[in-house]
Design a protein around this motif. Structure first.
Motif, short mmCIF file in Angstrom:
data_model
loop_
_atom_site.label_atom_id
_atom_site.label_comp_id
_atom_site.label_asym_id
_atom_site.label_seq_id
_atom_site.Cartn_x
_atom_site.Cartn_y
_atom_site.Cartn_z
N ASN A 44 0.87 -1.08 0.33
CA ASN A 44 0.33 0.42 0.25
C ASN A 44 0.77 1.90 0.21
O ASN A 44 1.79 1.46 0.93
CB ASN A 44 -1.16 -0.21 1.11
CG ASN A 44 -1.97 -0.68 1.09
OD1 ASN A 44 -2.06 -1.92 0.07
ND2 ASN A 44 -2.47 -1.82 2.11
N LEU A 47 -0.37 7.79 -1.61
CA LEU A 47 -0.64 8.79 -2.55
C LEU A 47 -1.80 9.97 -2.39
O LEU A 47 -2.68 9.92 -2.03
CB LEU A 47 -0.70 8.08 -3.77
CG LEU A 47 0.13 6.63 -4.52
CD1 LEU A 47 0.05 6.55 -5.41
CD2 LEU A 47 1.54 7.44 -4.59
N GLN A 52 -3.05 8.53 -7.07
CA GLN A 52 -3.87 7.98 -6.95
C GLN A 52 -4.26 7.56 -9.01
O GLN A 52 -4.15 6.11 -9.25
CB GLN A 52 -5.37 7.41 -6.24
CG GLN A 52 -5.12 5.70 -6.19
CD GLN A 52 -6.59 5.84 -4.73
OE1 GLN A 52 -7.62 7.04 -5.19
NE2 GLN A 52 -6.17 6.45 -4.17
N ALA A 56 -3.32 4.90 -11.11
CA ALA A 56 -4.07 3.70 -11.38
C ALA A 56 -3.88 3.60 -13.31
O ALA A 56 -4.53 2.73 -13.46
CB ALA A 56 -5.54 4.01 -11.39
N VAL A 63 -2.52 -0.97 -9.91
CA VAL A 63 -2.40 0.11 -9.00
C VAL A 63 -4.58 0.24 -9.09
O VAL A 63 -4.64 0.69 -10.05
CB VAL A 63 -1.81 1.04 -9.78
CG1 VAL A 63 -2.28 2.07 -8.47
CG2 VAL A 63 -0.45 0.99 -9.37
N PRO A 65 -7.66 2.28 -5.63
CA PRO A 65 -7.98 2.35 -4.85
C PRO A 65 -7.56 1.37 -3.25
O PRO A 65 -8.55 -0.07 -4.00
CB PRO A 65 -8.87 3.14 -4.13
CG PRO A 65 -8.97 3.61 -5.84
CD PRO A 65 -8.34 3.11 -6.97
N GLY A 71 -9.09 4.72 0.99
CA GLY A 71 -8.49 4.75 -0.59
C GLY A 71 -9.06 5.60 -0.82
O GLY A 71 -8.66 6.66 -1.69
N GLY A 74 -6.61 8.20 -0.65
CA GLY A 74 -4.98 8.18 -2.06
C GLY A 74 -4.73 6.82 -0.93
O GLY A 74 -4.06 7.28 -2.19
N TRP A 75 -4.94 6.54 -0.50
CA TRP A 75 -4.34 4.84 -0.07
C TRP A 75 -4.09 4.06 -0.78
O TRP A 75 -5.44 4.40 -1.71
CB TRP A 75 -4.69 4.59 0.99
CG TRP A 75 -3.86 5.25 2.60
CD1 TRP A 75 -3.96 6.19 3.02
CD2 TRP A 75 -2.29 4.57 2.99
NE1 TRP A 75 -3.36 6.14 3.62
CE2 TRP A 75 -2.23 5.26 4.17
CE3 TRP A 75 -0.96 4.28 2.32
CZ2 TRP A 75 -1.22 5.57 4.32
CZ3 TRP A 75 0.08 3.40 2.86
CH2 TRP A 75 0.53 4.52 3.97
N THR A 76 -3.20 3.50 -1.94
CA THR A 76 -3.71 2.88 -2.95
C THR A 76 -2.53 1.45 -2.29
O THR A 76 -1.00 1.42 -2.64
CB THR A 76 -2.63 3.43 -3.98
OG1 THR A 76 -3.18 5.30 -3.85
CG2 THR A 76 -2.98 3.25 -5.73
N PRO A 91 5.48 5.72 -8.81
CA PRO A 91 4.38 5.61 -7.45
C PRO A 91 4.75 5.45 -5.80
O PRO A 91 4.67 6.59 -4.97
CB PRO A 91 3.51 4.48 -7.76
CG PRO A 91 3.97 3.89 -8.50
CD PRO A 91 5.38 5.01 -9.40
#
Length: 104
Positions: A44, A47, A52, A56, A63, A65, A71, A74-76, A91
Motif C-alpha cells: 500500500n 498517494l 492515485q 491507476a 494499482v 484505491p 482509499g 489516496g491510500w493505494t 509511485p
C-alpha cells in the motif's frame, strides 16, 4: 517484483525506516508512506488522490484505491507480481515524498 525487492527499494529511499504495523511492514520517514503485506504479494502506498488516479490509469491491473475510506484519501494498493521495479519507482517515490513532507 517480489516483496523482498519492494523492501529493498523502499529502504533505499533517504531517511526510510521499517517497523511492524499491524500485520504489515511499514516504511516511514516522518510518516508512514508505504506498507508491505506479510505475504509480500502487495503493498500500500500513500498517494494524493490525483496521483492515485494517475498511476491507476498508467498501471491498470496493478494499482487501485484501497477499498475503504482510506482509499478515498489516496491510500493505494499495488499488486507486485508482474510489475517491474522501474514501473514502481514513480509511485513509490511519490509516496515517499508525501511521507517526507511536513504537515501531512
Amino acid at each position: 517484483m517480489t516483496g523482498a525487492e519492494f523492501r529493498t527499494m523502499a529502504l533505499a529511499l533517504p531517511g526510510t525506516g521499517e517497523a511492524p504495523h499491524f500485520d504489515r511492514a511499514a516504511f516511514r520517514v516522518r510518516r508512514i508512506y508505504a506498507s508491505l503485506a506479510a505475504d509480500g504479494l502487495s503493498a500500500n502506498l500513500n498517494l494524493s488522490p490525483e496521483e492515485q488516479a494517475h498511476y491507476a490509469a498508467l498501471l491498470p491491473g496493478h494499482v487501485r484505491p484501497v477499498p475503504n475510506a482510506w482509499g478515498a484519501r489516496g491510500w493505494t494498493e499495488v499488486t507486485l507480481s508482474g510489475l517491474s521495479p522501474d514501473r514502481l519507482e514513480g509511485p513509490l517515490r511519490a509516496a515517499w515524498a508525501r511521507g517526507s513532507a511536513r504537515g501531512l
